[in-house]
Scaffold this motif. Structure first.
Motif, short mmCIF file in Angstrom:
data_model
loop_
_atom_site.label_atom_id
_atom_site.label_comp_id
_atom_site.label_asym_id
_atom_site.label_seq_id
_atom_site.Cartn_x
_atom_site.Cartn_y
_atom_site.Cartn_z
N ALA A 1 56.20 -3.91 23.19
CA ALA A 1 57.27 -3.48 22.22
C ALA A 1 57.97 -2.62 22.93
N THR A 2 59.30 -2.61 22.64
CA THR A 2 60.52 -1.68 22.96
C THR A 2 61.34 -1.49 22.08
N ASP A 3 62.09 -0.42 22.50
CA ASP A 3 63.26 -0.32 21.48
C ASP A 3 64.18 -1.14 20.92
N ASN A 4 64.29 -1.98 21.73
CA ASN A 4 65.07 -3.33 21.86
C ASN A 4 64.20 -4.52 21.73
N PRO A 5 63.76 -5.01 20.66
CA PRO A 5 62.78 -6.15 20.72
C PRO A 5 63.33 -7.35 20.98
N GLN A 6 64.71 -7.61 20.58
CA GLN A 6 65.48 -8.85 20.89
C GLN A 6 65.67 -9.16 22.58
N HIS A 7 65.95 -7.84 23.04
CA HIS A 7 65.96 -7.87 24.56
C HIS A 7 64.72 -8.08 25.05
N ALA A 8 63.54 -7.66 24.73
CA ALA A 8 62.39 -7.77 25.13
C ALA A 8 61.97 -9.59 24.97
N TRP A 9 62.17 -10.11 24.07
CA TRP A 9 62.03 -11.29 23.65
C TRP A 9 62.93 -12.14 24.70
N GLN A 10 64.18 -12.14 24.64
CA GLN A 10 64.87 -12.63 25.67
C GLN A 10 64.68 -12.65 27.27
N SER A 11 63.91 -11.56 27.47
CA SER A 11 63.45 -11.22 29.00
C SER A 11 62.11 -12.06 29.05
N LEU B 1 61.52 -15.06 27.48
CA LEU B 1 61.84 -16.39 27.59
C LEU B 1 62.52 -16.71 28.88
N VAL B 2 63.27 -15.85 29.40
CA VAL B 2 63.75 -16.04 30.92
C VAL B 2 62.48 -16.23 31.89
N GLU B 3 61.66 -15.36 31.80
CA GLU B 3 60.50 -15.31 32.51
C GLU B 3 59.62 -16.78 32.53
N GLN B 4 59.61 -17.13 31.36
CA GLN B 4 58.66 -18.22 31.08
C GLN B 4 59.50 -19.48 31.72
N GLN B 5 60.88 -19.65 31.35
CA GLN B 5 61.54 -20.70 31.95
C GLN B 5 61.62 -20.70 33.43
#
Length: 287
Positions: free
Chosen positions: A98-108, A110-114
């Motif tokens: 968890a970070t202060d920006n959960p949306q950014h953590a989620w997007q990062s 997803l990119v890593e998984q892709q």
């Protein structure tokens, strides 16, 4: 308490079964096969429904244990607003820091998984609690998918009303992305007998503990719901142990039902005969 008496390795009918104790009835096997087919067929949304206690959660946990090498599985167990927002659930489900920006953590994530060529499977239990707003948010999450790569798949587990809820006109866009549905039915009498045998064998039992008539009564009062079967069987073993009986007969089952479930049974023999007659009618055989 009763395990040494019956020579069990552990309790055969605990309140919460581990996925390695999953009993695959023909209907459960069909549901599992359909979901696995959906996963390999790049289904975006799959739905598994069933009454309370039929084994939806256990099937979801079983899938999680069998994740393939190119798959990352996350599971949300309590999708209720009181437990936080969707993004917080996603981070928790996939063990994302968890970070202060959960949306950014989620997007990062997803990119890593892709980049690794991995597919995400998000399993949401108790999905009948999801609001229209949350269901629409889930649909929007799927926009990460494209013609070149499927990144996210969703499996919704819920009670039967989930089907009616998703069929609302307001959720047409979500409804159109559902690839498959399956409803788990309660166990039949024969599969109830197999279920009880399966759980006893799993704890090292090699003898018949429950009489045929006892199993009839357990099926009758549990209505073939695995969770109810577990509860009845566990109490029956406790009562049999208290009486130093190495087998559970129908009298013990009726005693448990009357004491623990509040059924009024004035005459055990008459009740036992009524149960046997109903089971005979269902199976069309003489027992």
């Amino acid at each position: 308490m009763y395990c040494p008496f019956f020579q069990f390795d552990k309790r055969p009918f605990p309140t919460c079964l581990h996925s390695d104790r999953l009993f695959l009835s023909p209907d459960h096997q069909k549901g599992l096969t359909l979901i696995e087919y959906g996963l390999t067929s790049e289904a975006e949304i799959m739905i598994l429904t069933g009454e309370v206690g039929t084994g939806k959660t256990l099937l979801g946990q079983h899938l999680r244990q069998r994740a393939s090498s190119n798959q990352t599985i996350g599971m949300i167990n309590q999708p209720h607003p009181v437990f936080g927002h969707l993004m917080a659930w996603l981070l928790h489900a996939f063990d994302i820091e968890a970070t202060d920006n959960p949306q950014h953590a989620w997007q990062s994530f997803l990119v890593e998984q892709q980049e690794q060529g991995l597919t995400l499977l998000l399993i949401i239990d108790e999905a009948h609690h999801l609001s229209n707003e949350l269901l629409e948010a889930l649909r929007l999450l799927l926009n990460i998918n494209n013609d070149k790569q499927l990144t996210l798949q969703i499996l919704l587990l819920g009670q039967p009303q989930l089907q009616q809820h998703i069929a609302q006109p307001a959720l047409t866009a979500l409804h159109q992305r559902i690839y498959l549905r399956h409803h788990l039915s309660p166990l039949s009498y024969l599969n109830t007998e197999k279920y009880i045998t399966h759980q006893l064998l799993a704890v090292g039992s090699r003898q018949r503990i429950f009489s045929y008539h006892a199993i009839m009564a357990i099926f009758y009062y549990s209505q073939g719901i695995p969770r109810k079967i577990n509860q009845l069987c566990d109490f029956c073993l406790t009562y049999a142990y208290a009486k130093a009986h190495i087998t559970v007969d129908i009298e013990t089952v009726l005693e448990v039902v009357q004491a623990q479930q509040g059924f009024e049974i004035s005459h055990h023999t008459i009740e036992a005969q009524a149960i046997q007659q109903q089971i005979q009618q269902q199976l069309h055989v003489q027992l």
